[in-house]
Write a protein that holds these residues in place. Structure first.
Motif, PDB file in Angstrom:
ATOM      1  N   HIS A   1       8.693   8.798  -5.495  1.00  0.00           N
ATOM      2  CA  HIS A   1       8.903   7.690  -6.428  1.00  0.00           C
ATOM      3  C   HIS A   1       7.743   6.698  -6.445  1.00  0.00           C
ATOM      4  CE1 HIS A   1      10.672   3.989  -8.081  1.00  0.00           C
ATOM      5  NE2 HIS A   1      11.543   4.764  -8.699  1.00  0.00           N
ATOM      6  N   ASP A   2       7.135   6.466  -5.304  1.00  0.00           N
ATOM      7  CA  ASP A   2       6.056   5.475  -5.214  1.00  0.00           C
ATOM      8  C   ASP A   2       4.708   6.125  -4.912  1.00  0.00           C
ATOM      9  OD1 ASP A   2       7.771   3.354  -5.739  1.00  0.00           O
ATOM     10  OD2 ASP A   2       8.273   3.064  -3.640  1.00  0.00           O
ATOM     11  N   PHE A   3       4.497   7.365  -5.405  1.00  0.00           N
ATOM     12  CA  PHE A   3       3.246   8.035  -5.051  1.00  0.00           C
ATOM     13  C   PHE A   3       2.032   7.331  -5.638  1.00  0.00           C
ATOM     14  CE2 PHE A   3       3.870  10.617  -9.012  1.00  0.00           C
ATOM     15  CZ  PHE A   3       2.610  10.533  -9.562  1.00  0.00           C
ATOM     16  N   ALA A   4       2.187   6.638  -6.774  1.00  0.00           N
ATOM     17  CA  ALA A   4       1.036   5.925  -7.350  1.00  0.00           C
ATOM     18  C   ALA A   4       0.596   4.791  -6.426  1.00  0.00           C
ATOM     19  CB  ALA A   4       1.376   5.391  -8.735  1.00  0.00           C
ATOM     20  N   GLU A   5       1.552   4.150  -5.775  1.00  0.00           N
ATOM     21  CA  GLU A   5       1.191   3.102  -4.818  1.00  0.00           C
ATOM     22  C   GLU A   5       0.464   3.707  -3.616  1.00  0.00           C
ATOM     23  OE1 GLU A   5       3.172  -0.529  -2.184  1.00  0.00           O
ATOM     24  OE2 GLU A   5       4.443   0.644  -3.542  1.00  0.00           O
ATOM     25  N   MET A   6       0.907   4.891  -3.183  1.00  0.00           N
ATOM     26  CA  MET A   6       0.211   5.570  -2.078  1.00  0.00           C
ATOM     27  C   MET A   6      -1.234   5.870  -2.459  1.00  0.00           C
ATOM     28  SD  MET A   6       3.175   8.334  -1.048  1.00  0.00           S
ATOM     29  CE  MET A   6       4.911   7.855  -1.078  1.00  0.00           C
ATOM     30  N   LEU A   7      -1.424   6.375  -3.668  1.00  0.00           N
ATOM     31  CA  LEU A   7      -2.783   6.689  -4.118  1.00  0.00           C
ATOM     32  C   LEU A   7      -3.627   5.424  -4.255  1.00  0.00           C
ATOM     33  CD1 LEU A   7      -2.059   9.413  -6.842  1.00  0.00           C
ATOM     34  CD2 LEU A   7      -2.804   9.748  -4.473  1.00  0.00           C
ATOM     35  N   LEU A   8      -3.004   4.332  -4.655  1.00  0.00           N
ATOM     36  CA  LEU A   8      -3.737   3.064  -4.778  1.00  0.00           C
ATOM     37  C   LEU A   8      -4.262   2.622  -3.418  1.00  0.00           C
ATOM     38  CD1 LEU A   8      -4.392   0.934  -7.028  1.00  0.00           C
ATOM     39  CD2 LEU A   8      -2.501  -0.402  -6.087  1.00  0.00           C
ATOM     40  N   TRP A   9      -3.444   2.740  -2.373  1.00  0.00           N
ATOM     41  CA  TRP A   9      -3.911   2.378  -1.027  1.00  0.00           C
ATOM     42  C   TRP A   9      -5.096   3.252  -0.613  1.00  0.00           C
ATOM     43  CZ3 TRP A   9      -2.973  -1.958   1.339  1.00  0.00           C
ATOM     44  CH2 TRP A   9      -1.772  -2.642   1.117  1.00  0.00           C
TER      45      TRP A   9
ATOM     46  N   ILE B   1      -1.956  -2.623 -15.391  1.00  0.00           N
ATOM     47  CA  ILE B   1      -0.915  -1.626 -15.670  1.00  0.00           C
ATOM     48  C   ILE B   1       0.215  -1.810 -14.661  1.00  0.00           C
ATOM     49  CG2 ILE B   1      -2.510   0.144 -16.541  1.00  0.00           C
ATOM     50  CD1 ILE B   1      -2.109   1.487 -13.704  1.00  0.00           C
ATOM     51  N   GLU B   2       1.344  -1.129 -14.908  1.00  0.00           N
ATOM     52  CA  GLU B   2       2.400  -1.012 -13.911  1.00  0.00           C
ATOM     53  C   GLU B   2       2.279   0.360 -13.260  1.00  0.00           C
ATOM     54  OE1 GLU B   2       6.351  -1.857 -15.300  1.00  0.00           O
ATOM     55  OE2 GLU B   2       5.637  -3.484 -16.605  1.00  0.00           O
ATOM     56  N   LEU B   3       2.474   0.420 -11.951  1.00  0.00           N
ATOM     57  CA  LEU B   3       2.331   1.686 -11.240  1.00  0.00           C
ATOM     58  C   LEU B   3       3.366   2.712 -11.686  1.00  0.00           C
ATOM     59  CD1 LEU B   3       1.434   0.482  -7.631  1.00  0.00           C
ATOM     60  CD2 LEU B   3      -0.077   1.544  -9.323  1.00  0.00           C
ATOM     61  N   GLY B   4       4.545   2.251 -12.093  1.00  0.00           N
ATOM     62  CA  GLY B   4       5.540   3.195 -12.594  1.00  0.00           C
ATOM     63  C   GLY B   4       5.069   3.924 -13.835  1.00  0.00           C
ATOM     64  N   ASP B   5       4.358   3.211 -14.710  1.00  0.00           N
ATOM     65  CA  ASP B   5       3.814   3.848 -15.914  1.00  0.00           C
ATOM     66  C   ASP B   5       2.700   4.833 -15.551  1.00  0.00           C
ATOM     67  OD1 ASP B   5       5.539   2.375 -17.506  1.00  0.00           O
ATOM     68  OD2 ASP B   5       4.072   0.777 -17.873  1.00  0.00           O
TER      69      ASP B   5
END
Length: 279
Positions: free
Chosen positions: A155-163, A195-199
């Protein structure tokens, strides 16, 4: 490992999507090490045992599902919606041929302990969310329980990639929310990233052609779909209880989870205690 992290936000969703599509996803060091152990003992490996191990690492899970989707045979009528299903379709030897020694997040963030700590918090949250979501799905006797587990894990893989790729920007979002606990994640993300990470997550899932059901369940904007709610409420509970179960948002979470599972308050709390261990 030398790499150039992003220090300034990209202008829009299309540029963010293109950027991440062009990068190789790093995995956890334990996954990379285990992969090499399995490679040396390939005759003892089967899809179930391999899939169970990979499913403990959201980034490796993402990587395998993206590869399987990109190399799916036109003859197949259904997507591989779990890692185990992807491995069955791919075959063990072709899997090892496709996945050589893996870059790791520990290598990438070796000189950024602050970012590594931030990533580890997201990973711990994802693991707990996946456990909650699976429990909710099993309670509802949902036939797609394994997919719901994967959806919560990713669900939060975009946040993981951002880190991994833009640690300074991830830290700025974190700092803004610490200074203002009432600041919503989506608002902070738009302010820092445009942007929003969910998008971004949905855009990447579409670009990588991930299974439609998986993309559907991870999309919080899908309203009251029970499968979406299983993942969404699990992620929310894991987020709100990451530091303590005394978070003032938890009673609302418990009420919504109880409604989803048709349980009273006491039985809801008992189920969560069983899923999360001793509270």
């Amino acid at each position: 490992m030398n790499y150039a992290p992003l220090t300034q936000p990209l202008p829009d969703l299309a540029r963010w999507t293109a950027h991440f599509r062009g990068e190789e996803i790093p995995v956890l060091a334990r996954s990379a090490e285990q992969l090499e152990f399995w490679r040396a003992n390939e005759d003892d490996v089967d899809a179930n045992s391999l899939g169970e191990e990979i499913a403990c690492d959201p980034l490796m899970t993402l990587k395998v599902l993206a590869y399987a989707s990109a190399h799916r045979s036109a003859r197949l009528l259904a997507d591989a919606e779990t890692v185990t299903a992807a491995l069955v379709l791919m075959g063990i030897t072709p899997f090892f041929n496709a996945f050589g020694p893996q870059p790791t997040v520990e290598q990438r963030l070796a000189d950024r302990p602050d970012a590594m700590a931030g990533l580890q918090r997201v990973l711990r949250r994802a693991e707990r969310a996946a456990r909650f979501a699976l429990g909710f799905a099993v309670h509802r006797t949902d036939p797609d329980a394994a997919v719901i587990h994967s959806a919560a894990l990713l669900h939060d893989f975009a946040e993981m990639l951002l880190w991994c790729y833009a640690p300074d920007l991830a830290l700025e979002i974190q700092q803004r929310q610490r200074l203002d606990p009432a600041l919503r994640s989506a608002v902070a993300q738009r302010a820092v990233l445009n942007i929003e990470l969910g998008d971004l997550e949905q855009a990447l899932m579409q670009a990588w052609r991930l299974p439609e059901l998986l993309a559907h369940i991870t999309n919080d904007k899908r309203g009251n779909d029970p499968q979406v709610q299983c993942a969404k409420l699990a992620v929310r509970l894991a987020r709100h209880t990451s530091e303590s179960w005394e978070n003032p948002a938890v009673p609302d979470d418990l009420r919504e989870i109880g409604s989803l599972l048709n349980l009273g308050p006491d039985h809801t709390l008992k189920l969560l205690q069983e899923l999360d261990g001793e509270l």
